[in-house]
Design an enzyme around this catalytic site. Structure first.
Site, PDB file in Angstrom:
ATOM      1  CB  SER A 196      -1.798  -6.607  -0.874  1.00  0.00           C
ATOM      2  OG  SER A 196      -2.639  -6.885   0.230  1.00  0.00           O
ATOM      3  CG  ASP A 216      -8.175  -6.489   2.845  1.00  0.00           C
ATOM      4  OD1 ASP A 216      -7.090  -6.544   2.237  1.00  0.00           O
ATOM      5  OD2 ASP A 216      -9.230  -6.125   2.305  1.00  0.00           O
ATOM      6  CG  ASP A 256      -8.208  -9.256  -1.081  1.00  0.00           C
ATOM      7  OD1 ASP A 256      -9.249  -8.827  -0.569  1.00  0.00           O
ATOM      8  OD2 ASP A 256      -7.301  -8.517  -1.516  1.00  0.00           O
ATOM      9  CG  ASP A 299     -12.941  -8.400   1.420  1.00  0.00           C
ATOM     10  OD1 ASP A 299     -13.431  -8.203   2.545  1.00  0.00           O
ATOM     11  OD2 ASP A 299     -12.707  -7.483   0.614  1.00  0.00           O
ATOM     12  CE  LYS A 303      -0.085  -2.600  -1.183  1.00  0.00           C
ATOM     13  NZ  LYS A 303      -1.538  -2.796  -1.406  1.00  0.00           N
ATOM     14  CE1 TYR A 312      -3.198   0.546  -2.884  1.00  0.00           C
ATOM     15  CE2 TYR A 312      -5.382   0.015  -2.074  1.00  0.00           C
ATOM     16  CZ  TYR A 312      -4.134  -0.391  -2.495  1.00  0.00           C
ATOM     17  OH  TYR A 312      -3.828  -1.730  -2.532  1.00  0.00           O
TER      18      TYR A 312
END
Length: 560
Positions: free
Chosen positions: A90, A101, A103, A155, A216, A225
């Protein structure tokens, strides 16, 4: 339609019509509604994310340089080794909300192994004063380091290129960059490559982003989700929105949202959703998704395929039950959007909260517990990653028509002063309100994460009047306890049946925190309840409650 070949996609657009003034007005109302729901973040938060990413890249490069030096490589090679931290998901798509978060992908040179990088990076992070909730998962499909930097979840995956240096301008979408890479590196690179390809394959990036923010938010509100629990994750939702944008390249976001639900409830599943022709690489061991040649791919119920090699099914976790649930939400959303488009409802009606905890008469409560916060992160993460297997096992029980996992878990921390309190906490009950027998005094924190699964039980006259879930629950608990890091002295799992009236108040979306705590403290789950208690189905028939599988986690029962 002669000009339709100017637009991306595997088919011609369904319409090439400019938006009307009413369409643009609805889009403006949609954006204002998304802002009220905090679907956008402010500049301060954006700046915070950029600073974190710059810092992570600086740290990564320093560690790569140090590893090369320890290997006694020439100084020039150490300096040129480089390293790059990129994003995917995202954040890379430009649709992240304030609480999303990041990524991240760290690209390392061939001079450093993934194991070396993960070891030094995790050792650095574990001692960092701004880092907490660190969890290193080396043995997953895509190895990842999970942590929080301040209040932002990250992450971090790693890809090792087949080159001794990683330049600042490294182009991961160059197909030649995949040559000689191991499968884990290719999968790690895929997130960034897919994000870039999506943005290149939509006709209007701004329209795509606004539409995706809407979808979303809707999916989160409806509890669908979650890739790991059998619903759709961020990339799958992005691919679906991108495909609708390809079909209506001139449309504005309000029209895209209207078409999104209308098209997907009528989609000919399991025909795949794809953005471009699927490519394969005969020289690689990784094969792209192909339902014609791969029997495993034919099992996917609603395939949504990533555009970058190797093309993968982003929805492979969807089960029979979650597939039906998703389609049901599509249908209800389509009816709501129709009312919005004709002016009889506002946009916020699309984002009403889920009704999961009112929808079923019976639920399974999965309580995962540990006496260490670091152990709990790994243990609860492992159980959550495997919970879909319990859903599949329950779907095989003849009288269960639908198995609905809730998309999020609920975290609790209990301060316990005795072994009895600790035992009670692992059963999901607040120990402070329970009348405790004499037990050994201790001073311990118990961490729990609670998951819920809704069960729709449907019995006919020819079926047994007993719902026996001992086998699927026993198989599941045995499976997760075979985890190499499982420690029965410090970890536990309890699965039991709850009626809707027994659910704690704090699971409901709109309950205030004070009311929720008061309600949770007043409802006591006594650990000595029998394993078989009558419950009733919709026809008031007795259904034998053989659902409870109590382990003895962390501390022994005071009665044992």
């Amino acid at each position: 339609m002669a000009e339709s070949n100017l637009y991306p996609g595997v088919t011609e657009p369904l319409a090439l019509v400019d938006p009307s003034p009413r369409d643009l007005e609805l889009t403006e109302e949609l954006v204002k509604t998304l802002q009220r729901f905090d679907a956008y973040e402010n500049e301060e938060r954006t700046h915070q994310r950029r600073e974190i990413l710059r810092y992570l890249e600086k740290v990564a490069r320093r560690h790569i340089f140090n590893i090369c030096q320890r290997k006694k490589l020439p100084l020039e090679d150490c300096k040129n080794a480089g390293g790059k931290v990129l994003t995917y998901g995202s954040y890379n798509l430009g649709v992240h909300s304030r609480d999303a978060d990041i990524d991240t992908l760290c690209v390392i040179p061939s001079l450093v192994t993934r194991e070396e990088f993960f070891d030094v990076m995790s050792n650095f992070l574990v001692g960092h004063h701004r880092v907490h909730d660190l969890n290193v998962v080396k043995d997953s499909y895509v190895p990842v380091i999970k942590f929080k930097y301040d209040d932002i979840s990250i992450d971090l995956v790693c890809a090792r290129l087949n080159t001794p240096k990683v330049p600042d301008n490294v182009d991961l979408n160059d197909p030649n960059i995949l040559y000689g890479l191991d499968d884990q590196s290719i999968r790690s690179l895929n997130g960034n490559r897919v994000s870039k390809d999506i943005l290149n394959l939509v006709p209007n990036v701004d329209t795509f982003r606004t539409s995706l923010r809407c979808i979303k938010l809707w999916a989160n509100k409806k509890g669908i989700y979650s890739n790991v629990l059998g619903f759709l994750g961020g990339i799958a939702w992005a691919l679906l929105v991108a495909r609708i944008c390809q079909l209506y390249p001139l449309a504005c976001p309000s029209t895209i949202i209207s078409k999104f639900f209308g098209i997907l409830i009528n989609w000919n599943w399991p025909s795949p959703v794809i953005l471009q022709k699927i490519e394969d690489n005969p020289t690689s061991s990784l094969k792209s998704w192909n339902a014609r040649t791969n029997p495993q791919d034919r099992l996917h119920k609603m395939p949504v395929i990533t555009p970058s090699y190797p093309s993968m099914c982003s929805t492979h976790n969807v089960t029979s039950s979650t597939f039906r649930i998703i389609l049901g939400e599509f249908k209800m959303a389509s009816e709501t959007v129709d009312r919005i488009m004709n002016g009889s409802a506002p946009w916020n009606s699309l984002f009403s909260n889920h009704t999961f905890f009112q929808n079923y008469r019976h639920y399974l409560q999965v309580i995962v517990s540990s006496d260490s916060s670091s152990c709990q992160l790994k243990w609860a993460g492992l159980v959550e990653a495997k919970l879909r297997q319990l859903v599949i096992k329950l779907e095989a029980v003849p009288c269960i028509a639908l198995v609905h996992p809730f998309s999020k878990g609920f975290n609790y921390t209990y301060d316990c002063k005795s072994t009895a309190e600790a035992f009670i906490a692992t059963r999901g009950a607040p120990p402070s309100k329970y009348s405790k027998p004499q037990s050994r005094p201790v001073d311990i924190k118990i961490y729990t994460k609670v998951f819920y699964i809704g069960l729709y039980i449907r019995l006919n006259s020819e079926q047994s009047r007993t719902v026996d879930l001992i086998r699927p629950i026993s198989d599941f608990t045995n499976m997760v306890k075979h985890w190499s890091d499982y420690n029965k002295t410090h970890m536990g799992i309890v699965i039991e049946n709850l009626k809707r009236s027994e659910l704690p108040l704090d699971v409901h979306p709109n309950s205030s925190s004070k009311e929720a705590v008061a309600e949770r403290d007043s409802k006591i789950n006594t650990p000595t309840r029998p394993n078989s208690v009558p419950i009733s189905n919709n026809n008031n028939s007795n259904v034998n409650k053989k659902m409870k599988m109590n382990d003895m986690p962390i501390l022994s029962s005071p009665a044992s």
